[in-house]
Design a protein around this motif. Sequence first.
Motif: not given
Length: 154
Positions: A33-35, A61-69, A93-96, A142-146
């Motif tokens: 959606r955006e960066i 309000v969206i959750p933010i995941f640390d993708l590396a972690a 909608t999520i944030g990575l 795979n965003l579903d896996a996140v």
Amino acid sequence: MAETAEVRNDSQFEFITFSAGGQSFCLEITQIREIRRWTPVTALPHTPPDVLGVMNLRGAVIPIFDLAARFGLGATPANERNVVIVAAVAGTTIGLLVESVSEILSVEKSAIQETPDIKSDATKHSILGMISVDEAMVRVVNLDAVLDAGKGIA
């Protein structure tokens, strides 16, 4: 490749590549959606270490995941150059949090190789495929896996 993947035409895919945990990953451009620049988030109690908190994105309000972690590659070190990729998956909608965004890749469907069978269900669930770029391999996330912590994704 996942059956839910959207294609621009019958054989061409477009991806945004980025770095997380010092590794190269990508997402289909239609999922993004955006960066945004990294800004501090509001932490929530009792969340897993890879869930950094939440941010307000134009009233949502969206959750933010640390993708590396999330993928077991260690926490992303705080850096003003980090970015948040805002993406949509299954109506959510999520944030990575990632280290950096690199480029847009246009590839033929035939260039997306299957994820090798390394006897890890978590890996097979997290990575939809691999794309060879120059001498490096880029993993298709795979965003579903996140979002799916119940299948062994820590």
